[in-house]
Design an enzyme around this catalytic site. Sequence first.
Site, PDB file in Angstrom:
ATOM      1  CD  GLU A  15       2.989   3.707   5.228  1.00 58.24           C
ATOM      2  OE1 GLU A  15       4.112   3.476   5.706  1.00 58.24           O
ATOM      3  OE2 GLU A  15       2.138   2.820   5.062  1.00 58.24           O
TER       4      GLU A  15
ATOM      5  CG  ASN B 154      11.114   3.659   2.103  1.00 65.43           C
ATOM      6  OD1 ASN B 154      11.394   2.535   2.441  1.00 65.43           O
ATOM      7  ND2 ASN B 154      10.331   3.928   1.063  1.00 65.43           N
TER       8      ASN B 154
ATOM      9  CD  GLU C 256       3.586  -2.156   9.842  1.00 67.81           C
ATOM     10  OE1 GLU C 256       2.657  -1.325   9.801  1.00 67.81           O
ATOM     11  OE2 GLU C 256       4.623  -2.043   9.165  1.00 67.81           O
TER      12      GLU C 256
ATOM     13  N   GLY D 219       0.845  -1.188   0.000  1.00 68.49           N
ATOM     14  CA  GLY D 219       0.000   0.000   0.000  1.00 68.49           C
ATOM     15  C   GLY D 219       0.878   1.235   0.000  1.00 68.49           C
ATOM     16  CB  ALA D 220       2.184   3.520   1.631  1.00 66.85           C
TER      17      ALA D 220
HETATM   18 ZN   LIG Z   1       2.904   0.134   8.465  1.00 63.64          ZN
END
Ligand SMILES: [Zn+2]
Length: 1016
Positions: free
Chosen positions: A464, A432, A486, A428-429
């Site tokens: 993110e 970084n 997460e 999804g993304a």
């Molecule tokens: Zn994540």
Amino acid sequence: TEHFTSNHPERRAPLPRNMIENSMFEEEPDVVDLAKESPSYPIDSDDVVYEPRSSRLLVRGLGENDLDEEEEDYESSARLLGMSFMNRSSSQRSAAASSYTRQQPSNSCSVPSAKKMVVGILVLVIIAFVAMFIYFVPRCTFSKDGCQKTNSSIEQLYPKASNGELFPWTGLRLPASVHPVHYEISLQPNLTAMTFQGSVAISMVVLQETNKIVLHSYDMKIINSTFQDEKVNILEYKPWQQIAIKVSKELKKGEIYVLKIHYSANLSNSYDGLYNSSYIDTNGKRRVLAATQFEPLAARKAFPCFDEPAFKASFVIKITREAEYISLSNMPKVKTTPLGDGLFEDEFEKSVNMSTYLVAFVVANLSSVSKNVSNTLVSVYAVPDKKDQTHYALETVAKLLEFYNRFFEITYPLSKLDLVGIPDFLAGAMENWGLITFRETTLLIGDHSSPIDKQLVTSVIAHELAHQWFGNLVTMRWWNDLWLNEGFATYMQYMSIEEVFPELDIDNEFLSVRFKALAKDALNSSHPLSTKVYTPEEVAEMFDSVSYEKGASILLMLKATLSKVAFRKGVIEYLKRYRGLNTQSEDLWMSLSQVRSLAVRKSEMMNTWTVQKGFPLVTVNRTGIQVNLMQEHFVLNADNATDHSNLWHIPLTYVSDICNNSSSCKQVFLFKDKTEKVKWLKFNYRSDGFYIVDYGEQGWRALIIALKENVNVLPHEDRAALINNIFALSRSDRVSFRQVLNLLVYLKNETETAPLTEALTQLNHIFMLLDKRSDLLLVSRMTTYIFTVFGDLMDSQSWEEESSVSKQALRSALLETACHLGRPNCTNQANRLFVQWRTSNKTEHIPGDLLKTVLSVAAQTEKGWQVLLDTYKHSIYDSEKRKTLQALASTQDVRKIVWILKAALDGSEIQTPELPLVISTVCRHSAGYLHAWDFVKENWDKLTQKFSIGSFPLQSIIMSTTSQFSTKTHLDEVERFFGSLKERGSKMRSVQEAIETIKLNIQWMDRNLVTLWKWL
Ligand SMILES: [Zn+2]
């Protein structure tokens, strides 16, 4: 991965439910002083198991407590009671608490009988003997050629490197004797030849004297290498993706050494490492770019490195590119040097200390918009055709960055933050540091986007961005604690949006995410949040619903228990304390414990949620003025449950008919007066806790009566939770399906999105199972039933633009089902909108939330399908494009289904990252279901080349194609197919999940088909 065999279920006597009795309304309650309860009960399992004690609690006088205002708000009596309910069992277990960490059953410490011991020792001796035999007999013993030469003991220990020499290391995890400090990386991707050249200089500090250095490298050709500027020989052991050098003189502790390697490699064809990506621009020309995706284990595909999250170091990156491209990396660019021949070298600032999986770079032709946000230059990049779709993301990230800077009390540490939409991107993304990469769908918002599309983009950005603190600044030590990354980012995503973008109605979304997590975690094949992982496949599998969604759910529960303010304080404390470092779950509990001292330690409570899989079912039994509560591990398929002894510390909350519809009811009122009689009780207020509740026949009846009189006696989250819980209970055969239908009667007065969509989801699920069995008569009865419950609502939905996200979510769910089931009101409206849209050359707008439904109806005709195929090829709006693709995949025409599956696999006309979506859409309809399953079987090897074993896309493909089977024949077939794969995927957890799900479906059908005939 959880190896089921290692749990030794056969060693455990099944334990009866642990009973915790509480007499809330008893005449003379005993006072139980929680603080004085002996924390160390003897670990006599018999004592724990067979003598359920009653814990009578004093519940009066809570209003007299001297809690300050904020504390009183959160320190609700209900929760205190909840803690107390648990207290008995927790003290019994607390002595065994350390065994939690190794997931031992509590009774495993009991002294076994002499006979058992003898047998046990014998078995151990045999196992040890066999193990030694296997270990010491050389591999070649049973081979055709026999042993070529005599084996020294060293050779048996160490594997052979690719040049035939011994490789000096024997583990998948790297030795801890050497730690990297700094990398100088220089890369030159060639986007024509699809190769790249690289060089890396790694400075490392020696922590323990050693004569070897072992690091990761995958599939690259090493041209030359030096150690301390002297030529050195590199050994490679490919199976473990490791390289090593051996030195003759011991490396000294505390000294810094430098290893330099020049290498070349191909740009990766899958979606990780340094890979090539391409897209067709509006002029029909194919454009190429190079991008990276390193998490979890692919940095080693781009440069040799110590590729474990705990090996943090700084990086200086240089990228050589052609004039037509730009390059981006984590840090701002410091200079560009022309190299001649049309080549330029970009050099980036030295990075902060970070893990290898967070390194990133992109070489592409991109356009951007930028803005300054509290000393950070924030930019959003997209391919030039889509530049005007970047503004929403820029405004959104600006607001969220300011929010997080304030919330965490730590300012985002880099001077720039780039968000880049990459065509042909699988995840999804990816968070970084300083260079967040996205799928175009999760970043770009064009004219055709609906508020629901904005909700998605905002969610992904919020997630993110939260990682820049949770994950980047403070990182889990190893992938077993991935949930720390997460779970937190997922929790923060919902929390921040609720604060910053209340108009996006994100709380409904979070609620359905919690329901989803419960459904996954109710399977026996689930796993604890913190799970031992070792192999690359096991690491990949950690990226699942448990790490993300259950992780977020238990953080919400903890927040509700601690109070918003205390939770935030603890989080800030954690981030400040471990800034730049690596952590494990325990470190988080310690930080949270320091903020506040509760009777129950956070780590003790939270360990019950992180180190054991699953969640509790709380059963409520009322007799007169007593309320008895029991907890047990809720497993859908109780037959093969591995552990009956799991207990949780549940922060229990509740409301009753006396006070219910405001958050202040969660506390004192109910228990102020001990003689208060209540008609009904509802536990788990607003569904903040990660558990489900069974109220018993009477309890359910009382709740149903109350709801039928007035739906507003409970908040909508609670109504949705009742629906969710009763379906789960029915699936596990604790509540009859008739009772489920009884509850659903109240829905005719329901108007809120959460309960309605939850009921619709559950009924759709049953509908799809029946549909796949081609049980035509029952399918039509189920259709009629769904229309009886939802028909009026479906017909009364507007097809005009709608601004409320919650209303959009409701109507898109209702109309999607209505049209899918062929309700004429719906299909007629959809056709009307489609004709308008087509004849106006798409200038006549279809509301974004209805687009998928409208196009799916249109895709059922030959002409409509062709129009949509053309739209798909030319659309530059990704949300529209995706909905068009779903419409195309919803066709009932088998030839088209076969074509679309193939096209998405080879990636020519449909981008391969969309394959999981194509498959799941095809699988919604009976026409394509078996074709999709055949497709997976036939193309397994190609699938695992594109999506690695254990990865989330593969998990999704397996579940889509198998989870709707409900016959023995299909069960056998699925078992046979995955069994035949051996090391090509048979050990994946999602395979276990698939098999368990089919078994559950079979059981459900066996039990309920008759009821369905009778009651529908
Ligand atoms: Zn994540």
